[in-house]
Scaffold this active site. Structure first.
Site, PDB file in Angstrom:
ATOM      1  N   CYS A 117       0.503 -12.835  30.228  1.00 56.76           N
ATOM      2  CA  CYS A 117      -0.607 -13.626  30.764  1.00 56.76           C
ATOM      3  C   CYS A 117      -1.335 -12.849  31.868  1.00 56.76           C
ATOM      4  CB  CYS A 117      -0.176 -14.964  31.363  1.00 56.76           C
ATOM      5  SG  CYS A 117       0.659 -16.026  30.190  1.00 56.76           S
ATOM      6  N   ARG A 141      -2.597  -8.030  28.651  1.00 60.08           N
ATOM      7  CA  ARG A 141      -1.497  -8.829  29.208  1.00 60.08           C
ATOM      8  C   ARG A 141      -1.163 -10.044  28.351  1.00 60.08           C
ATOM      9  NH1 ARG A 141      -0.508  -7.643  34.593  1.00 60.08           N
ATOM     10  NH2 ARG A 141       0.586  -9.612  34.770  1.00 60.08           N
ATOM     11  N   TRP A 156       0.044 -15.115  26.956  1.00 60.16           N
ATOM     12  CA  TRP A 156       1.112 -14.553  26.129  1.00 60.16           C
ATOM     13  C   TRP A 156       2.173 -15.640  26.127  1.00 60.16           C
ATOM     14  CZ3 TRP A 156       6.303 -13.254  26.757  1.00 60.16           C
ATOM     15  CH2 TRP A 156       6.831 -12.331  25.837  1.00 60.16           C
ATOM     16  N   ASN A 188       0.322 -17.491  35.688  1.00 60.57           N
ATOM     17  CA  ASN A 188       1.047 -16.414  35.010  1.00 60.57           C
ATOM     18  C   ASN A 188       2.483 -16.460  35.518  1.00 60.57           C
ATOM     19  OD1 ASN A 188       2.009 -13.967  33.954  1.00 60.57           O
ATOM     20  ND2 ASN A 188       1.205 -12.795  35.678  1.00 60.57           N
ATOM     21  N   GLY A 189       3.440 -16.599  34.602  1.00 54.98           N
ATOM     22  CA  GLY A 189       4.844 -16.645  35.019  1.00 54.98           C
ATOM     23  C   GLY A 189       5.585 -17.719  34.244  1.00 54.98           C
ATOM     24  N   GLU A 246      12.446   7.496  22.476  1.00 60.04           N
ATOM     25  CA  GLU A 246      11.067   7.118  22.780  1.00 60.04           C
ATOM     26  C   GLU A 246      10.198   7.149  21.514  1.00 60.04           C
ATOM     27  OE1 GLU A 246       9.668   5.605  24.993  1.00 60.04           O
ATOM     28  OE2 GLU A 246       7.550   6.072  24.826  1.00 60.04           O
ATOM     29  N   LYS A 291       8.161   3.886  20.137  1.00 61.35           N
ATOM     30  CA  LYS A 291       6.713   3.871  19.869  1.00 61.35           C
ATOM     31  C   LYS A 291       6.458   3.382  18.450  1.00 61.35           C
ATOM     32  CE  LYS A 291       5.344   3.944  22.988  1.00 61.35           C
ATOM     33  NZ  LYS A 291       5.977   4.105  24.253  1.00 61.35           N
ATOM     34  N   GLU A 332       7.192  -0.481  18.094  1.00 60.37           N
ATOM     35  CA  GLU A 332       6.361  -1.461  18.778  1.00 60.37           C
ATOM     36  C   GLU A 332       4.948  -1.570  18.227  1.00 60.37           C
ATOM     37  OE1 GLU A 332       5.640   1.015  22.953  1.00 60.37           O
ATOM     38  OE2 GLU A 332       5.687  -1.151  23.019  1.00 60.37           O
ATOM     39  N   HIS A 384      28.835   9.338  12.933  1.00 58.06           N
ATOM     40  CA  HIS A 384      29.821   8.324  13.338  1.00 58.06           C
ATOM     41  C   HIS A 384      29.415   6.930  12.858  1.00 58.06           C
ATOM     42  CE1 HIS A 384      32.015  11.308  15.569  1.00 58.06           C
ATOM     43  NE2 HIS A 384      30.876  11.711  16.119  1.00 58.06           N
ATOM     44  N   LYS A 407       1.727  -5.990  28.125  1.00 62.05           N
ATOM     45  CA  LYS A 407       1.839  -4.769  28.916  1.00 62.05           C
ATOM     46  C   LYS A 407       2.824  -4.920  30.070  1.00 62.05           C
ATOM     47  CE  LYS A 407       0.503  -0.609  29.924  1.00 62.05           C
ATOM     48  NZ  LYS A 407       1.083   0.402  29.044  1.00 62.05           N
TER      49      LYS A 407
HETATM   50  O1  M6R Z   1       6.046  -1.538  33.458  1.00 60.97           O
HETATM   51  P1  M6R Z   1       7.401  -0.976  33.088  1.00 60.97           P
HETATM   52  O2  M6R Z   1       7.395   0.491  32.946  1.00 60.97           O
HETATM   53  O3  M6R Z   1       8.483  -1.468  34.003  1.00 60.97           O
HETATM   54  O4  M6R Z   1       7.678  -1.591  31.661  1.00 60.97           O
HETATM   55  C1  M6R Z   1       8.875  -1.375  30.985  1.00 60.97           C
HETATM   56  C2  M6R Z   1       8.766  -1.708  29.521  1.00 60.97           C
HETATM   57  O5  M6R Z   1       8.396  -3.060  29.358  1.00 60.97           O
HETATM   58  C3  M6R Z   1       7.725  -0.834  28.821  1.00 60.97           C
HETATM   59  O6  M6R Z   1       8.011   0.512  28.969  1.00 60.97           O
HETATM   60  C4  M6R Z   1       7.655  -1.166  27.324  1.00 60.97           C
HETATM   61  O7  M6R Z   1       8.835  -0.781  26.702  1.00 60.97           O
HETATM   62  C5  M6R Z   1       6.436  -0.474  26.723  1.00 60.97           C
HETATM   63  N1  M6R Z   1       5.657  -1.391  25.964  1.00 60.97           N
HETATM   64  C6  M6R Z   1       6.780   0.693  25.883  1.00 60.97           C
HETATM   65  O8  M6R Z   1       5.690   1.273  25.277  1.00 60.97           O
END
Ligand code: M6R
Length: 595
Positions: free
Chosen positions: A2, A29, A76, A102-103, A467, A471, A474, A490, A590
């Site tokens: 949000c 957001r 969101w 927001n929250g 990583e 990517k 997501e 394993h 985000k």
């Molecule tokens: O704002 P932050 O770096 O603390 O966020 C952590 C994760 O939520 C963030 O890295 C998330 O995994 C991303 N969407 C990855 O691309």
């Protein structure tokens, strides 16, 4: 999670087009629904609906609403489906009050039950709707808007940033926050509230950061902040040096590809923090026996690279803990522990909770991109990464900026001048890798068929594998697993079948031979191997089905700073092939401000 915005103009223009511009910058957001409330002629006007900003704008013409003050929200969903009824703003019984939030209000069910007994009628399934009903109740008891909000926050538990307007006190917006971000902007034409600075950069770059429990009152004459005892707080005004253009696509199709292309600058700018990092090290050196990284998601992968670096270069035992797991394992911290919080947003709820715990016993350092964010205000030491605003939900340039700060920190801690100097070459290596973009695009298309991917790497390249898989997951919605290359046999090797794509990260260095053996293991079981390796590695070219080549000068030690770039591009291009929006992946936002 949000985004909220508020604005009151000094002149008599309509605020709705400005609100629209501001809230559009926060779509990263939340993109389940959007809503506006403005005030004019003794009434509150509301437009809201389910859908992305553009869809709702086309349907409702949000930017055409009367009034010089208003609030807006992108959602969101957490409590209640994405729907018109659950969209914000939420109102009281008589629509004399509107709020955005927001929250999460953790105790909303009990409060709702009580309010229903008192005769309040609820229309939505949200936790948020208790807020306007509580404010209404307290205003009916004689409190003004500011104090009704104060009474309300005494009742609610959880995380919030809230902005409210009322017909009873028509020319103001009141707002407050706890554990959710909120900034106040002072502009030439008016005063602003926002969850994040990209929303208001175009209008205001002088910023006030309200603290937990402070109440902010905006009217056309300015901004007043009250503490919990009603005293006026003289808040520092901080100027932000991000420009409005930084939060625009500037001709790129998506923020993600723009941000991938900005990575060399993100690294270069973060390298300017060297002296500041040295000062922090001078201050803590000799008092640290253990280091512990705490982070989530992509920031966790940057942290894991930090463990390999610090342990191998400086010989200091280093742990990496997921922020959401931290409270279950924090009892071994002491004053000789440095706890490093890595976060792009600086607002991640899990990390903030862990930071509060760590602050009680240990030294804390935040490595954060968003200026003025909560981690920067609560950590004892701060390194500000210099990636500029990142809008795409998938972290890219902030990951490289985090890695750069971690590399500098580790190299300076280990007094490894050679590595410090080597880092200066990284921006050029990144740009050189990006020159291969068309080739990587072509390869990505060929892997679009897959339902599962594996990513393998050893040592420094293991976090890169994780990583790459994150990517992929997501934004493409394809299942991807990152593994330490030696771990595959394993268990997961049982999943390797004819045609399964396995991305192998195999830079030159100590881990090379063993990773090549793992590559052969998967190849001989029918995997389709896409390798990322050195441009002069002929053996690799023979073994793998496809190879994305990287400058041979880059060895495994600095490979994490460069080898991740093709992995980001692969995820991006597969996403386009699948017709998804890489900037707004489903179910994600985000900034994750709930635990
Ligand atoms: O704002 P932050 O770096 O603390 O966020 C952590 C994760 O939520 C963030 O890295 C998330 O995994 C991303 N969407 C990855 O691309």
């Amino acid at each position: 999670m949000c985004g909220i915005v508020g604005c009151i103009l000094k002149n008599d223009e309509d605020v709705a087009p400005i609100l629209f511009n501001c809230i559009s910058k926060l779509e990263y957001r939340g993109y389940d629904s959007i809503g506006f409330a403005t005030y004019s002629e003794n009434r509150i006007h509301i437009k809201k609906d389910k859908g992305k900003i553009e869809e709702v704008e086309n349907k409702l013409n949000l930017s055409n609403m009367p009034g010089k003050l208003g609030i807006a929200h992108v959602r969101w969903a957490t409590h209640g489906d994405p729907s018109k009824l659950n969209s914000h703003p939420h109102v009281d019984e008589r629509k004399e009050l509107a709020i955005v939030h927001n929250g999460i209000i953790e105790n909303y069910l009990e409060i709702k039950e009580e309010l229903i007994k008192e005769g309040h009628v609820f229309k939505s399934d949200t936790d948020t709707e208790v807020i306007p009903h509580l404010i209404e109740k307290f205003m009916n008891e004689g409190f003004d808007l500011e104090h009704a909000l104060r009474e309300t926050i005494d009742v609610i538990h959880g995380a919030y940033s809230i902005a409210a307007i009322s017909t009873k006190e028509p020319n103001k917006i009141v707002a407050t926050r706890k554990d959710s971000p909120l900034i106040v902007g002072i502009g030439e034409n008016g005063y602003y509230l926002a969850s994040d600075s990209p929303a208001i950069l175009k209008y205001a770059r002088d910023i006030i950061y309200p603290e937990k429990g402070e109440i902010v009152i905006l009217d056309e004459n300015g901004v007043v902040v009250h503490d919990e005892f009603d005293n006026i707080v003289n808040k520092e005004i901080e100027s932000i040096n991000w420009t409005p253009e930084m939060a625009e696509k500037e001709g790129y199709d998506h923020f993600m590809i723009k941000e991938i292309n900005e990575q060399a600058s993100a690294v270069k700018n973060t390298l300017t923090q060297k002296e500041h990092i040295q000062e922090i090290i001078d201050d803590i050196e000799g008092n640290i026996q253990r280091i512990c990284f705490v982070a989530c998601g992509t920031s966790y992968h940057a942290s894991l690279t930090g463990k390999y670096l610090i342990e191998s270069l400086a010989g200091i035992p280093t742990d990496v803990i997921l922020a959401s797991e931290f409270k279950y394992s924090a009892n071994t911290l002491n004053d000789k522990t440095l706890v490093i919080f890595i976060s792009q947003s600086g607002e991640t709820a899990d990390s903030l909770k862990a930071l509060d715990i760590a602050n009680q016993t240990s030294k804390t350092l935040g490595i954060v991109n968003v200026v003025g964010s909560s981690i920067t205000r609560r950590a004892q030491y701060v390194i500000q990464t210099q990636a500029g605003p990142e809008i795409g939900v998938a972290a890219t340039k902030t990951y490289l900026a985090q890695l750069t700060a971690i590399y500098l920190f580790s190299a300076l801690l280990a007094k490894n001048e050679e590595l410090v100097n080597e880092l200066d070459k990284v921006p050029d290596f990144i740009d050189e890798t990006l020159e291969n973009i068309d080739f990587i695009k072509g390869i990505s298309k060929r892997y679009n068929y897959a339902r599962d991917f594996f990513y393998l790497g050893r040592g420094f390249s293991y976090p890169t594998a994780l990583e790459g898989a994150l990517k992929l997951k997501e934004i493409t919605y394809i299942h991807g697993e990152g593994y330490a290359a030696g771990e595959l046999k394993h268990g997961p090797l049982a999943l390797i079948d004819e045609g399964i794509p396995v991305v192998v990260i195999v830079p030159p260095g100590d881990s090379y031979r063993k990773t090549m053996s793992n590559l052969e293991e998967v190849k001989s079981r029918g995997a389709n191997v896409l390798a990322i390796g050195s441009a002069d590695d002929d053996a690799l070219k023979e073994q793998a089905d496809d190879v994305i080549t990287i400058n041979p000068e880059i060895d495994e030690l600095i490979a994490p700073l460069i080898y991740v770039v093709p992995l980001q591009l692969i995820a991006y291009f597969i996403t386009l092939e699948k017709g998804h929006d890489p900037d707004k992946p489903k179910n994600l936002a985000k900034c994750v401000t709930v635990e």
